[in-house]
Design an enzyme around this catalytic site. Structure first.
Site, PDB file in Angstrom:
ATOM      1  N   LYS A  52      10.290   2.826  40.775  1.00  0.00           N
ATOM      2  CA  LYS A  52      11.212   1.790  41.314  1.00  0.00           C
ATOM      3  C   LYS A  52      12.418   2.468  41.789  1.00  0.00           C
ATOM      4  O   LYS A  52      13.481   2.501  41.322  1.00  0.00           O
ATOM      5  CB  LYS A  52      11.666   0.632  40.378  1.00  0.00           C
ATOM      6  CG  LYS A  52      11.840  -0.831  40.943  1.00  0.00           C
ATOM      7  CD  LYS A  52      12.953  -1.027  41.869  1.00  0.00           C
ATOM      8  CE  LYS A  52      14.248  -0.638  41.282  1.00  0.00           C
ATOM      9  NZ  LYS A  52      15.613  -0.942  41.996  1.00  0.00           N
TER      10      LYS A  52
ATOM     11  N   GLU B 166      19.259   7.808  31.254  1.00  0.00           N
ATOM     12  CA  GLU B 166      20.409   9.125  31.649  1.00  0.00           C
ATOM     13  C   GLU B 166      21.295   8.265  32.245  1.00  0.00           C
ATOM     14  O   GLU B 166      21.173   7.821  33.251  1.00  0.00           O
ATOM     15  CB  GLU B 166      19.662  10.112  32.264  1.00  0.00           C
ATOM     16  CG  GLU B 166      20.435  11.358  32.552  1.00  0.00           C
ATOM     17  CD  GLU B 166      21.333  11.340  33.679  1.00  0.00           C
ATOM     18  OE1 GLU B 166      22.519  11.639  33.307  1.00  0.00           O
ATOM     19  OE2 GLU B 166      20.971  10.941  34.801  1.00  0.00           O
TER      20      GLU B 166
ATOM     21  N   CYS C 238      26.923  11.441  38.307  1.00  0.00           N
ATOM     22  CA  CYS C 238      27.415  11.161  37.024  1.00  0.00           C
ATOM     23  C   CYS C 238      27.688  12.393  36.355  1.00  0.00           C
ATOM     24  O   CYS C 238      28.570  11.925  34.972  1.00  0.00           O
ATOM     25  CB  CYS C 238      26.339  10.508  36.380  1.00  0.00           C
ATOM     26  SG  CYS C 238      24.629  11.445  36.112  1.00  0.00           S
TER      27      CYS C 238
END
Length: 426
Positions: free
Chosen positions: A114, A188, A222
């Site tokens: 996705k 994550e 991130c």
């Protein structure tokens, strides 16, 4: 298919990405605004390195293992966990798709992938390469969709495993859904990583490492080191160099090879980052460069900003901004520096800069985070990636990344039969 045959599929995909590397780089730049030089070197180069690593690991991964002991003898197998839902973000779309697809397909899982709506074309182009490489139909399924479909997908009873990369808020929601059905899950999530700069660090080398370590992909990664911890003794000289670094990084059209800071991915993301800059100023932090509206009137640009006079409990020191915004925090001594590094709900990444590597490792061992880069050196993709605390659950990459997609199964065997089986394996 055997592990070797599955590895051959990955090898063909890897070679196709290498051939079409420029196409992928241009597509990622067009979809989410990554500066083209970084799209070429990072957005495409990293997936190639990941595929190389997993192909190598597949040759030694213990899918079948004979174990004997006085208490019993066993054949231990590692079987595919089953149907995997992989939900990937927009910031590094090819990299995160590969870090999930490579291990799951290598061990024999099927996948529903996705992608984020912002970067679906990149994901569909990758899926096309898997089809051309001979992956059987139905093994990889791509479902471009928004959050509502994601929530339906991760809660589907036909799933055996969910792997997600994205925000901590979304990760908490996914974990709660998976918990209801005990679906295996790897998360994550976000980060607010600290770079701890010791007094013996070479500041020129440190600041140069932060060009990519703190600001790559226009701050939309991130694992970036966005909290910069420096002793009061060296604070001013570090800040001068940092100001010079940011001033030297051209902001503009991401298709221009000279650009080092591109636009934010969406107008919404631009507004979020701009709001954090305003909050930082309101809370008393001082912008030494940036801090205002971007002069670019075409595109969702943010003026790269460095704040000083930051205190540990300010929102810009605690919350993930996900844009080109850095916070400099002074410390009085090493003990305080470690406390500041750990003063976060997150624990994804970090760095220690020093000229004494042994001492640097000792300091790094006290930081509760999944990765610590010493003097800007990455650990490579044979090492696991993931976070402590609110930065996630589980690990990706390396041997651990393969283990995340298998279920161990033990068969109790007669001792003599087990010994004979071991001889066959060797």
């Amino acid at each position: 298919m055997s592990p070797a045959e599955r590895g051959d599929v990955l090898r063909r995909v890897r070679d196709s990405i290498a051939v079409r590397g420029e196409d992928f780089a241009q597509l990622i730049t067009d979809e989410m605004g990554s500066p083209i030089t970084q799209s070429r070197s990072i957005q495409v180069g990293t997936p190639l390195a990941l595929l190389d690593s997993y192909i190598e690991l597949a040759e030694t991964f213990p899918f079948r293992d004979i174990r004997t002991s006085p208490s019993g003898s066993a054949l231990v197998t590692r079987e595919p966990v089953g149907v995997v839902a992989a939900v990937v973000p927009w910031n590094v779309p090819l990299t995160v798709a590969v870090i999930k697809l490579a291990p799951s397909l290598l061990v024999g899982c099927t996948v529903v992938l996705k992608p984020s709506p912002e970067t679906s074309l990149t994901t569909l182009a990758l899926a096309q390469l898997f089809e051309q490489a001979g992956l059987p139909k139905g093994v990889l399924n791509v479902l471009p969709a928004g959050r509502e479909v994601s929530e339906y997908l991760v809660g589907h009873p036909g799933l055996d495993k969910v792997t997600f990369t994205g925000s901590t808020a979304a990760g908490r929601r996914i974990a709660s859904i998976c918990g209801q059905q005990l679906t295996r899950v790897t998360l994550e999530l976000g980060g607010k990583s600290a770079a701890l700069i010791l007094d013996d660090a070479d500041l020129d080398e440190t600041v140069e490492a932060l060009r990519l370590g703190a600001l790559r992909n226009s701050g939309q990664v991130c694992s970036l080191k966005t909290r910069l911890l420096i002793s009061r003794r060296r604070h001013d000289e570090f800040v001068d160099r940092l100001r010079g670094l940011v001033a030297s990084m051209p902001v503009g059209d991401p298709r221009d090879p000279a650009t080092q800071i591109g636009p934010m991915v969406t107008a919404r993301q631009r507004d979020i980052v701009q709001n954090y800059i305003e909050i930082g100023a309101q809370e008393g932090a001082k912008p030494i460069i940036g801090g205002g509206r971007s002069p670019h009137d075409k595109g969702w640009f943010v003026d790269p900003t460095v704040f000083t006079d930051v205190t540990p409990d300010m929102r810009i020191a605690l919350e993930e901004v996900f844009g080109p915004v850095l916070a400099v925090l002074p410390y009085d001594n090493e003990e305080m520096a470690v406390e500041l590094a750990n003063h976060s709900q997150y624990g994804l990444n970090g760095a220690v800069f020093t000229s004494d590597l042994d001492h640097g490792l000792a300091v790094a061992s006290r930081i509760r985070t999944g990765t610590v880069e010493i003097n800007g050196n990455p650990p490579g993709f044979q090492a696991p990636v993931g976070g402590f605390k609110a930065s996630g659950i589980g690990r990706e990459a390396g041997h651990e990344g393969l283990e995340a997609y298998v279920e161990p199964k033990s068969y109790g065997l007669p001792h003599d039969f087990a010994i004979a089986q071991r001889k066959k394996q060797s």
